[in-house]
Design a protein around this motif. Structure first.
Motif, mmCIF file in Angstrom:
data_model
loop_
_atom_site.group_PDB
_atom_site.id
_atom_site.type_symbol
_atom_site.label_atom_id
_atom_site.label_comp_id
_atom_site.label_asym_id
_atom_site.label_seq_id
_atom_site.Cartn_x
_atom_site.Cartn_y
_atom_site.Cartn_z
ATOM 1 N N HIS A 184 -9.031 -15.503 -20.877
ATOM 2 C CA HIS A 184 -8.922 -14.386 -21.819
ATOM 3 C C HIS A 184 -7.460 -13.930 -21.958
ATOM 4 O O HIS A 184 -6.985 -13.696 -23.080
ATOM 5 C CB HIS A 184 -9.815 -13.228 -21.373
ATOM 6 N N TYR A 185 -6.763 -13.825 -20.835
ATOM 7 C CA TYR A 185 -5.355 -13.432 -20.890
ATOM 8 C C TYR A 185 -4.510 -14.456 -21.660
ATOM 9 O O TYR A 185 -3.612 -14.084 -22.405
ATOM 10 C CB TYR A 185 -4.793 -13.238 -19.479
ATOM 11 N N LEU A 217 -5.106 -13.831 -25.256
ATOM 12 C CA LEU A 217 -4.400 -12.624 -25.712
ATOM 13 C C LEU A 217 -2.911 -12.930 -25.922
ATOM 14 O O LEU A 217 -2.305 -12.489 -26.904
ATOM 15 C CB LEU A 217 -4.540 -11.487 -24.683
ATOM 16 N N LEU A 234 8.640 -9.289 -22.214
ATOM 17 C CA LEU A 234 8.425 -8.219 -21.230
ATOM 18 C C LEU A 234 7.014 -7.651 -21.330
ATOM 19 O O LEU A 234 6.373 -7.369 -20.308
ATOM 20 C CB LEU A 234 9.460 -7.103 -21.444
ATOM 21 N N ALA A 235 6.527 -7.482 -22.545
ATOM 22 C CA ALA A 235 5.164 -6.962 -22.731
ATOM 23 C C ALA A 235 4.139 -7.911 -22.106
ATOM 24 O O ALA A 235 3.199 -7.486 -21.433
ATOM 25 C CB ALA A 235 4.887 -6.755 -24.225
ATOM 26 N N LEU A 285 -16.331 -10.248 -13.855
ATOM 27 C CA LEU A 285 -15.715 -11.354 -14.591
ATOM 28 C C LEU A 285 -15.183 -12.415 -13.630
ATOM 29 O O LEU A 285 -14.432 -12.116 -12.722
ATOM 30 C CB LEU A 285 -14.558 -10.797 -15.435
ATOM 31 N N THR A 295 8.610 -8.971 -26.532
ATOM 32 C CA THR A 295 7.282 -9.548 -26.369
ATOM 33 C C THR A 295 7.147 -10.211 -24.998
ATOM 34 O O THR A 295 6.097 -10.116 -24.357
ATOM 35 C CB THR A 295 7.000 -10.561 -27.495
ATOM 36 N N ARG A 327 -3.047 -4.863 -10.008
ATOM 37 C CA ARG A 327 -3.433 -3.474 -9.753
ATOM 38 C C ARG A 327 -4.921 -3.236 -9.948
ATOM 39 O O ARG A 327 -5.503 -2.402 -9.275
ATOM 40 C CB ARG A 327 -2.642 -2.513 -10.666
ATOM 41 N N TRP A 328 -5.567 -3.933 -10.894
ATOM 42 C CA TRP A 328 -6.957 -3.565 -11.178
ATOM 43 C C TRP A 328 -7.988 -4.647 -10.868
ATOM 44 O O TRP A 328 -9.173 -4.348 -10.725
ATOM 45 C CB TRP A 328 -7.121 -3.085 -12.625
ATOM 46 N N LEU A 373 -11.230 -14.717 -16.726
ATOM 47 C CA LEU A 373 -10.196 -13.699 -16.913
ATOM 48 C C LEU A 373 -8.882 -14.359 -17.346
ATOM 49 O O LEU A 373 -8.227 -13.911 -18.298
ATOM 50 C CB LEU A 373 -9.982 -12.945 -15.594
ATOM 51 N N ASP A 392 0.817 -1.226 0.000
ATOM 52 C CA ASP A 392 0.000 0.000 0.000
ATOM 53 C C ASP A 392 0.846 1.269 0.000
ATOM 54 O O ASP A 392 0.513 2.234 -0.673
ATOM 55 C CB ASP A 392 -0.917 0.028 1.229
ATOM 56 N N MET A 401 -0.645 -12.649 -29.288
ATOM 57 C CA MET A 401 0.546 -11.791 -29.379
ATOM 58 C C MET A 401 1.712 -12.485 -30.070
ATOM 59 O O MET A 401 2.554 -11.830 -30.684
ATOM 60 C CB MET A 401 0.955 -11.303 -27.985
ATOM 61 N N GLY A 411 -0.168 -6.330 -14.338
ATOM 62 C CA GLY A 411 -1.193 -5.311 -14.136
ATOM 63 C C GLY A 411 -2.438 -5.841 -13.440
ATOM 64 O O GLY A 411 -3.158 -5.078 -12.789
ATOM 65 N N GLU A 453 4.379 -7.714 -18.202
ATOM 66 C CA GLU A 453 3.811 -6.479 -17.659
ATOM 67 C C GLU A 453 2.290 -6.468 -17.802
ATOM 68 O O GLU A 453 1.578 -6.007 -16.912
ATOM 69 C CB GLU A 453 4.420 -5.251 -18.357
ATOM 70 N N MET A 454 1.788 -6.968 -18.921
ATOM 71 C CA MET A 454 0.336 -7.075 -19.108
ATOM 72 C C MET A 454 -0.279 -7.896 -17.971
ATOM 73 O O MET A 454 -1.312 -7.539 -17.409
ATOM 74 C CB MET A 454 0.089 -7.736 -20.468
#
Lengths: 213, 213
Positions: A178-179, A182, A151-152, A170, A149, A162-163, A175, A19, A186, A159, A155-156
């Protein structure tokens, strides 16, 4: 099951470091949250940095153990990448505080400890790198910058800590599916059975995180 | 061009907030870094939270201005998404400290200020949402969870502020082209001319960030 004092300190530290950051967390905040005096706190945790390093070491070791297990179960690179992504997403969604500390606070470590923690992280990322490399070598992935790719992708997935909220619309498994999809897009892969990869990863995450950190 | 005291304080705050977090940055750290007394610091910045809010407001306004400009220049959803991704990646690579503060410290704001900052961020993300929606409506994108995909895209691009180094082997424009291509793959779009989108975004980033924050 009652927590030991060490576990109580560690749990308080995970929450506070996540926090307020390592630098934003004082010894007094930690003692108060763990309901201990500052002197007992030193007894249970050593320095604040040792506490941070302990959390990171344990969390990364669990991630690495889990990743080795799901990777070993999937010879096929698309299924293996889907399972690694699912493991990472499920861990970040279920353990957002622990993973945020691992992802955000490496810079707070002193040089020697940082080297040790970065070695663990490198071993973990190496599994992703090998999977992408295997997919390229077999001609089932297509990508001109696999290191970028990777690293992308990481990081994706980071995240999510965080959210993601378990109160959102969902379902967590959807979830993760879906990831995984994705991620396969990629690397220009044909779609694999992401649902099966997510089931395998979900079991491993439950096992690896069964005991308190 | 010599910086004003306000600009010097803001620059010091961006660096400290990015490195140590808002909670980890003391008034004395700020005064020392900006070479001012604590009293003059208050004169130039108000409270520490006002300083944070000012940095976030200005950085998000520049991102939003830039995104509106690149989006207005691209009617076609694939080219528009490529340009938005390029703008975000280039901004995060060129301004890692500012963007890390925007991406990581929203939770440190008090409720009223947070609402204002989140409104700006929502306006920015709305441009991404509309672009994805337009692509789906035109049948050039394919995705069953566009809201999740938008978050995945944004987090993937935010990560650039954490790992990109101008001393690395990859030219920044090539990095942005690669990210734009990954984004188009994620929405199952045919590839667009990502190099043109990156050129357009690069010019806008240079214009928007010409003056000190």
């Amino acid at each position: 099951m009652a927590l030991t004092s060490e576990q109580r300190v560690r749990r308080a530290a995970v929450k506070l470091f996540a926090d307020k950051g390592f630098h934003g967390t004082g010894i007094r905040d930690l003692a108060q949250a763990a309901k201990l005096s500052s002197a007992s706190l030193y007894h249970y945790m050593g320095t604040k940095e040792e506490l941070l390093a302990g959390i990171m070491r344990e969390c990364l070791t669990r991630l690495l153990t889990g990743a080795r297990e799901v990777a070993a179960g999937q010879a096929d690179p698309p299924a293996r990448l889907a399972a690694l992504v699912a493991l990472h997403v499920l861990t970040h969604a279920r353990r957002p505080a622990e993973t945020r500390v691992v992802d955000n606070e490496v810079h707070a470590l002193s040089a020697a400890t940082r080297r040790e923690i970065v070695r663990l992280r490198d071993a973990y990322e190496q599994l992703w790198a090998e999977t992408i490399q295997d997919g390229l070598a077999e001609g089932v992935f297509h990508d001109s910058q696999p290191a970028v790719t990777r690293l992308a992708l990481l990081e994706m997935c980071n995240g999510v800590a965080r959210w993601y909220s378990p109160r959102g619309p969902l379902e967590l498994d959807h979830l993760a599916i879906h990831y995984a999809m994705l991620a396969l897009r990629m690397v220009a892969s044909a779609e694999s059975d992401c649902a099966a990869a997510v089931r395998a990863a979900s079991e491993v995450v439950s096992t690896v995180w069964r005991t308190p950190l």
